[in-house]
Structures are given as structure tokens and as C-alpha cells.
Scaffold this motif. Sequence first.
Motif, PDB file in Angstrom:
ATOM      1  N   TYR A  35       0.853  -1.192   0.000  1.00  0.00           N
ATOM      2  CA  TYR A  35       0.000   0.000   0.000  1.00  0.00           C
ATOM      3  C   TYR A  35       0.887   1.241   0.000  1.00  0.00           C
ATOM      4  N   ARG A  37       0.741   5.375   0.467  1.00  0.00           N
ATOM      5  CA  ARG A  37      -0.105   6.527   0.804  1.00  0.00           C
ATOM      6  C   ARG A  37       0.230   7.666  -0.150  1.00  0.00           C
ATOM      7  N   VAL A  61      -3.928   6.632   5.850  1.00  0.00           N
ATOM      8  CA  VAL A  61      -3.424   5.440   6.546  1.00  0.00           C
ATOM      9  C   VAL A  61      -4.568   4.463   6.847  1.00  0.00           C
ATOM     10  N   ALA A  64      -5.450   1.490   4.614  1.00  0.00           N
ATOM     11  CA  ALA A  64      -4.598   0.288   4.512  1.00  0.00           C
ATOM     12  C   ALA A  64      -5.158  -0.792   5.436  1.00  0.00           C
ATOM     13  N   LEU A  70       2.952  -0.495   4.390  1.00  0.00           N
ATOM     14  CA  LEU A  70       2.574   0.835   3.912  1.00  0.00           C
ATOM     15  C   LEU A  70       3.824   1.638   3.560  1.00  0.00           C
ATOM     16  N   ALA A  85      -0.021   5.514  11.597  1.00  0.00           N
ATOM     17  CA  ALA A  85       0.461   4.211  11.108  1.00  0.00           C
ATOM     18  C   ALA A  85       1.042   3.402  12.268  1.00  0.00           C
ATOM     19  N   VAL A  92       5.959   0.061   8.078  1.00  0.00           N
ATOM     20  CA  VAL A  92       6.079   1.247   7.219  1.00  0.00           C
ATOM     21  C   VAL A  92       7.456   1.300   6.565  1.00  0.00           C
TER      22      VAL A  92
END
Length: 308
Positions: A35, A37, A61, A64, A70, A85, A92
Motif C-alpha cells: 500500500y 499513501r 493510513v 490500509a 505501507l 500508522a 512502514v
Amino acid sequence: MSQVLLVEPRGFCAGVDRAIEIVERALEVYGAPVYVRHEIVHNKFVVEGLKAKGAVFIAEVDDAPDNSLLIFSAHGVSKSVRSSADVRGLRVIDATCPLVTKVHLELLRHYQNGDQVILIGHAGHPEVEGTMGQAPEGSVLLVSQPEDVEQLEVADAERVAYVTQTTLSVDDTADVIAALQTRFPNIQSPKREDICYATSNRQAAVKELAANSDVVLVIGSKNSSNSNRLREVAERSGCSAYLIDGCEDIEPGWFGFDDRIGISAGASAPEVLVEQVSEWLKARGFAAPQVLKVREENVTFSLPTELR
Ligand code: SF4
């Protein structure tokens, strides 16, 4: 005889290269989907290509799924996005350009010193949201043009500092800085300019290109800040200038065989699109492009440790 000039430097910068490679490597290492952002970089072709490989672009966020991977885009994120997150426990990977992070750290240092920070930038741009979001909401003042400076309300005119968005027009920003320095003679400025090397090199190059062209085509997407600035710089230098995603956007009537055509590309526009535009022109009888090299560039950024 027609003339087509391809300016250098143009196209991908080190931050964009790194951000795209982060998504591609993450897909290889962890598998799809990953994912992302916001658009990883502001280019339609790049985003569509990564979607086809398994990247899913999301606005926030919360979009997700639990336990997903992410990636934050090259434009950077605010502290609140980062902490949301964390709260979700998402894994991340940060693709923020190191030159945007430099501005974040600068802003934070001024804020922590008790200075009133002023950001020069365009409201609503994701980089501006991320940079302003390094300090508590409402604590950073935003200006985009010299006229905004008069409206600023600060508690202590002796404790003021400015930082800037990385992709602004060098010339316009100089005017805003001059207005700030007139109003706040002791304003603190960045140790090294915040407008990044790629932005200033491409603007200097497109000025020279425009001086040798009747029409300039800038390859880049409509939401790309640095690409828009390139088009403006070319136009102000006295020629017609168009921002195009690719050859499909070129309109008949923009130029003829007697015109000198210049080509540049924004920092998020891939070279394959430049090649397609050159081929499109050649197929219609225009000359093969000649290179106009204005500046040398050799900046690279390393990948995050987990993806090396
Ligand atoms: Fe980084 Fe500049 Fe490229 Fe933005 S345009 S990603 S700040 S190098």
C-alpha cells in the motif's frame, strides 16, 4: 529545416528514482500488494505502472488493511500521519526524499528553538502538508507570494525563520524571501537552500532551452509541482510552453516545421515518455533531437536498509 532540442538535465531526480525503486523492491521482497499513501511521485505513467505490478495507492493510513505494508510517498508525511500508522501497528517503509526530510528537520529545529516558522509553499500540496505537520497544528505560517507577507502576524519579529517547499520557482521564491527580509530583517534562512538541486537545475536548463526554442514541451503530469514550474519558467522566457503527460496530449497547431521545438521533463517524468515524444515528432517529419546540456548532475540516494 526543423530543430528539436532535448535539454539536460531533465526528468527523474535522485529522490524520485529512490521512491520508485523502494516500491519495486518492496513488491519483490514482500510480494503484492503493498500500500502506498498518496501517489508515490506525481506522474500518471509511473503510478499506473506500479499499480499493474501490485501497488495499491490509498489516500489515508486508515485505508490500509491491518497487517499490511505501507509506503509513504516521496513528498513526505506529517507527524500525525506517521503516528496513525504506528498506532495501527502497520509496517512502514518511508520513501520521503532525503531533501524533504532535511527541510522537516530544519523546521523542527526552529520550532524547538522557539522561533516562529514561516513556510514558503503552495497550500494543499502534499509536501507542504507533510512539512507543516512536523510541528503542532497552527504553529507554522504559510506564505506563497510576496503579498502574503504583509498579512503575517508574529509574536516577536526578532524570532522568525523560514523554510521552503523543495519544488518552487527559484525566481518567485526569491521575491517572497526578499519581502520576508524587508519585513523581518533578522529572519533566519536555511543554511543551504531548500529548493532542491533537481528543481533549480531543471529550471536553469529550461531557461536556456527556451532561449533557443519557439515552443517548449514539458513532459510531466498536471499535479506535478516541479513540472508546472518548468512550463511557467519556459513561458516567462518568451516562448509558448505546454505541459503534457505524453505525445497523446500534443495538439495540432501548437507548432509547425519552421518552429524550434524544445523538450524537457519534470523530475517525476520517466525517460521513456521523452523517447516517445521524440519518436512522435520524427514520425511526423521533424528533425532527430539534438542534446542541449546545461548542467552536470550526479546525485544518488541509497535505499532504506531493509531493501538494500
Ligand atoms: Fe527530492 Fe527534489 Fe526530487 Fe523532490 S524534486 S524528490 S525534493 S530531489
